[in-house]
Design a protein around this motif. Structure first.
Motif, mmCIF file in Angstrom:
data_model
loop_
_atom_site.group_PDB
_atom_site.id
_atom_site.type_symbol
_atom_site.label_atom_id
_atom_site.label_comp_id
_atom_site.label_asym_id
_atom_site.label_seq_id
_atom_site.Cartn_x
_atom_site.Cartn_y
_atom_site.Cartn_z
ATOM 1 N N SER A 198 0.296 2.808 1.627
ATOM 2 C CA SER A 198 -0.857 3.031 0.747
ATOM 3 C C SER A 198 -0.987 1.925 -0.300
ATOM 4 O O SER A 198 -2.081 1.637 -0.775
ATOM 5 C CB SER A 198 -0.750 4.390 0.058
ATOM 6 N N ASN A 201 -2.946 -0.676 1.187
ATOM 7 C CA ASN A 201 -4.337 -0.226 1.218
ATOM 8 C C ASN A 201 -5.006 -0.412 -0.140
ATOM 9 O O ASN A 201 -6.160 -0.845 -0.221
ATOM 10 C CB ASN A 201 -4.392 1.247 1.637
ATOM 11 N N SER A 204 -5.812 -4.016 -0.607
ATOM 12 C CA SER A 204 -6.875 -4.518 0.270
ATOM 13 C C SER A 204 -8.244 -3.944 -0.054
ATOM 14 O O SER A 204 -9.267 -4.499 0.356
ATOM 15 C CB SER A 204 -6.536 -4.214 1.732
ATOM 16 N N THR A 205 -8.298 -2.830 -0.800
ATOM 17 C CA THR A 205 -9.577 -2.170 -1.059
ATOM 18 C C THR A 205 -10.033 -2.198 -2.510
ATOM 19 O O THR A 205 -11.227 -2.097 -2.779
ATOM 20 C CB THR A 205 -9.519 -0.700 -0.592
#
Length: 390
Positions: A198, A201, A204-205
């Motif tokens: 996570s 994640n 990356s987001t």
């Protein structure tokens, strides 16, 4: 739920400073350590780099546990590891043992970064920047005072003295943590491996996390370039002994005063413009240091050090305030991802500072650092243009 009193905030600041200082003790005495442990002088920066790489790995693999396990227990475990690692560094006699124990020290000192999201959990929204700023003041003071303290004790009793001293301080910190630190039980929704995934994640987001990590990562890299190359430059250019280098670093510690002020600015919504200002100041400080070294003006170098330190620490507060406001349930992971990127950049900066100075001199170190600050300032300006066009 426990709340943050003035005494607890003060303890948070002290614990963060005492713990994080361990990452930087070797920075001003790396040459002494290298010569005593038969490490080539050109590789002295590797001592600092190895410690910071360990710190970066600890940030990624351990700090995220703040979202999974009780926070006080996690801090206590890492503090024990810090004490044992300090003893290992203090008794090392070969490059291999030194680098292994330095790496271990870096990993274990991440307990200070568990304290930051814990403080945010316990603080009200409208005071969050102020509390982060006050804790960062303690953390930054530890970083700033670590260099002159290490130089001072090395001048009196040799380089091992600072690590013995710190082991005693950390033992006292362990006792205080067990008695003073509030408990915090997270409510995990995933296991450890899923938590690690996570974090990728989040990186990356989340544009905010990406940009803030890039801004502070570059700033911290430049900061480490300066302070890795400064001690040998001060010795060769100005003839300063360890006591003189310690005094120089102590003067630079005045930059820590920017952290509480930055916290207040952040609470008032000034993080955006403040970020641009401090990045620009960092670039100017590096150029000032190049001129100061060229004309042999020690006072100019002192001013440059204060400006660079103040800018780096203020930007850290702006960044922490921004990312800790993104997701209350992911504060440990957000801080882990953010600080991992920063300290990887810091480790690269230490290596780059050592390389540029030993191969091309201080002018090159200063120019490269200023160019990096300019590059990230241009990246920051794209954020402003995007907001304006929207």
């Amino acid at each position: 739920m426990a709340s943050l009193t003035v005494s607890i905030v003060t303890f948070f600041a002290f614990a963060c400073g005492a713990t994080t200082a361990n990452v930087y003790y070797s920075q001003s005495i790396a040459g002494l350590i290298a010569s005593n442990t038969h490490l080539p002088a050109s590789l002295a920066g590797l001592i600092v780099t190895t410690t910071q790489i360990g710190y970066g790995m600890g940030l990624f693999f351990l700090v995220c546990l703040a979202d999974l396990v009780e926070n006080r227990r996690l801090v206590l475990i890492t503090t024990v590891g810090t004490i044992l690692s300090l003893i290992g560094v203090a008794t090392s006699t070969s490059p291999s043992v030194l680098l292994i124990t330095s790496f271990s020290l870096g990993i274990c000192t991440v307990g200070s970064q568990v304290l930051v999201p814990l403080a945010v959990h316990l603080s009200p929204e409208h005071k969050r920047g102020k509390i982060i700023g006050n804790i960062m003041f303690g953390l930054v003071s530890g970083i700033m005072l670590s260099r002159p303290l290490a130089s001072f004790l090395a001048g009196l009793w040799g380089w091992r003295a600072i690590f013995v001293f710190s082991a005693v301080v950390m033992l006292g910190t362990f006792v205080l943590i067990a008695r003073v630190l509030p408990q915090w039980y997270p409510q995990p929704k995933r296991g450890y491996l899923a938590t690690l995934r996570s974090m990728f994640n989040l990186l990356s987001t989340s544009r905010t996390l990406q940009r803030r990590a890039a801004y502070q990562g570059t700033m911290f890299g430049v900061f480490n370039m300066f302070w890795t190359a400064a001690p040998p430059m001060l010795h060769l250019r100005f003839g300063l002994a360890q006591s003189g280098i310690a005094a120089f670093a102590l003067a630079g510690a005045a930059g820590a005063l920017s952290a509480p002020l930055a916290g207040k600015v952040a609470d008032r919504g000034g993080s955006k413009i403040g970020t641009g200002v401090v990045i620009g100041c960092a670039g100017i400080a590096l150029l000032m240091s190049g001129w100061g070294q060229a004309v042999a003006s020690l006072m100019t170098l002192v001013f440059a050090a204060i400006i660079l330190d103040a800018a780096t620490q203020a930007n850290q507060v702006f960044g922490q305030r921004a990312i800790q406001s993104l997701d209350a349930e992911a504060r440990g992971r957000l801080n882990a991802a953010y600080m991992t990127v920063i300290f990887i950049c810091g480790a690269i900066g230490s290596a780059l500072g050592s390389f540029t100075y030993y191969h091309r001199g201080w002018d090159t170190t200063a120019v490269v650092g200023a160019c990096l600050a300019l590059a990230i300032l241009l990246v920051f300006m794209t954020e402003l243009r995007a907001k304006k066009s929207a």
